[in-house]
Design a protein around this motif. Structure first.
Motif, mmCIF file in Angstrom:
data_model
loop_
_atom_site.group_PDB
_atom_site.id
_atom_site.type_symbol
_atom_site.label_atom_id
_atom_site.label_comp_id
_atom_site.label_asym_id
_atom_site.label_seq_id
_atom_site.Cartn_x
_atom_site.Cartn_y
_atom_site.Cartn_z
ATOM 1 N N PHE A 119 7.450 36.002 -1.085
ATOM 2 C CA PHE A 119 6.698 36.831 -2.013
ATOM 3 C C PHE A 119 6.632 38.302 -1.623
ATOM 4 O O PHE A 119 6.448 39.150 -2.470
ATOM 5 N N VAL A 120 6.724 38.595 -0.323
ATOM 6 C CA VAL A 120 6.536 39.939 0.179
ATOM 7 C C VAL A 120 7.704 40.304 1.075
ATOM 8 O O VAL A 120 8.208 39.500 1.815
ATOM 9 N N SER A 121 8.107 41.559 1.011
ATOM 10 C CA SER A 121 9.148 42.044 1.910
ATOM 11 C C SER A 121 8.495 42.939 2.952
ATOM 12 O O SER A 121 7.945 43.982 2.636
ATOM 13 N N SER A 141 1.419 34.839 8.894
ATOM 14 C CA SER A 141 1.328 35.396 7.533
ATOM 15 C C SER A 141 2.705 35.840 7.042
ATOM 16 O O SER A 141 3.042 35.658 5.873
ATOM 17 N N ARG A 142 3.514 36.386 7.925
ATOM 18 C CA ARG A 142 4.862 36.816 7.524
ATOM 19 C C ARG A 142 5.782 35.621 7.283
ATOM 20 O O ARG A 142 6.596 35.628 6.368
ATOM 21 N N MET A 143 5.644 34.593 8.115
ATOM 22 C CA MET A 143 6.458 33.382 7.946
ATOM 23 C C MET A 143 6.180 32.714 6.603
ATOM 24 O O MET A 143 7.105 32.290 5.909
ATOM 25 N N THR A 144 4.920 32.616 6.261
ATOM 26 C CA THR A 144 4.533 31.854 5.069
ATOM 27 C C THR A 144 4.666 32.638 3.770
ATOM 28 O O THR A 144 4.679 32.044 2.697
ATOM 29 N N SER A 145 4.755 33.961 3.869
ATOM 30 C CA SER A 145 4.793 34.760 2.639
ATOM 31 C C SER A 145 6.121 35.445 2.388
ATOM 32 O O SER A 145 6.219 36.265 1.482
ATOM 33 N N PRO A 188 10.912 35.972 9.518
ATOM 34 C CA PRO A 188 10.229 36.732 8.473
ATOM 35 C C PRO A 188 11.178 37.153 7.349
ATOM 36 O O PRO A 188 10.732 37.634 6.311
ATOM 37 N N SER A 189 12.486 36.971 7.551
ATOM 38 C CA SER A 189 13.453 37.389 6.525
ATOM 39 C C SER A 189 14.064 36.176 5.823
ATOM 40 O O SER A 189 13.939 35.045 6.289
ATOM 41 N N LYS A 190 14.746 36.438 4.738
ATOM 42 C CA LYS A 190 15.404 35.379 3.973
ATOM 43 C C LYS A 190 16.861 35.174 4.389
ATOM 44 O O LYS A 190 17.557 34.370 3.811
ATOM 45 N N LYS A 199 7.137 41.365 18.237
ATOM 46 C CA LYS A 199 6.474 42.388 17.416
ATOM 47 C C LYS A 199 7.501 43.172 16.606
ATOM 48 O O LYS A 199 7.275 43.492 15.436
ATOM 49 N N LYS A 200 8.627 43.480 17.220
ATOM 50 C CA LYS A 200 9.673 44.250 16.540
ATOM 51 C C LYS A 200 10.290 43.445 15.389
ATOM 52 O O LYS A 200 10.435 43.964 14.280
ATOM 53 N N ILE A 201 10.616 42.196 15.628
ATOM 54 C CA ILE A 201 11.251 41.376 14.596
ATOM 55 C C ILE A 201 10.306 41.129 13.419
ATOM 56 O O ILE A 201 10.711 41.178 12.264
#
Length: 177
Positions: free
Chosen positions: A174-176, A167-171, A86-88, A146-148
């Motif tokens: 655009f979103v933090s 949703s977190r992987m794909t966005s 989910p992070s960059k 869930k935590k990560i």
């Protein structure tokens, strides 16, 4: 054998093969082979995966970025690992989603041409027991996941954990979260 191959609907000239191994004795050696490019597969930590769909999304995104020449990482395999996160932060993605030196389970993932060899050639290098992918849910560490991904219980009342993850992987661009 318990290798599952998925026809890639977005890129019909390719497929994605996945195999789960337990009681793996040579994770360190496998990691070295992957880092030198001698092993044509992505090595994942199965405790961070709730469903194969999560892998397919990461692979499709990696393949798309590869074909557009817009990869963030050096290889297609590392791009799959990066896209699960989910992070960059690339090194954070490898730490959390890549297979560790001392792990005893591994998910082998290969994006391949329909005319090219399959994951069974790569699987020969693994000193462990190939098990059915249905065992993935037993290996998944849901609390850690869930935590990560920072998934709250309130969100799970209206959505599934898999939906929240995807949703977190794909966005993440655009979103933090």
């Amino acid at each position: 054998m318990a290798i599952e191959t998925f026809q890639n609907e977005i890129f019909p000239d390719s497929a994605i093969s996945v195999a789960l191994f337990e009681s793996v004795a040579n994770c360190n050696d496998l990691k070295k082979l992957a880092m030198t490019g001698e092993l044509d597969a992505t090595l994942l930590n199965p405790s961070m995966i709730v469903d194969t769909f999560q892998i397919l999304v990461a692979c499709n995104k990696a393949l798309h970025l590869d074909r557009c020449k817009k990869r963030v990482t050096r290889t297609l395999h590392s791009e799959v690992i990066y896209n699960l996160s989910p992070s960059k932060n690339i090194s954070d993605a490898f730490r959390k989603f890549g297979m560790g030196d001392k792990d005893t389970s591994v998910l082998l993932v290969q994006i391949h041409s329909l005319r090219k060899g399959t994951l069974s050639e790569v699987a020969e290098h693994v000193q462990g027991e190939m098990v059915d992918l249905s065992r993935l849910q037993e290996v998944s560490d849901v609390n850690k996941i869930k935590k990560i991904y920072k998934v709250q219980e309130a969100e799970l009342r209206v959505s599934t954990l898999l939906d929240a993850i995807v949703s977190r992987m794909t966005s993440k661009e655009f979103v933090s979260f």
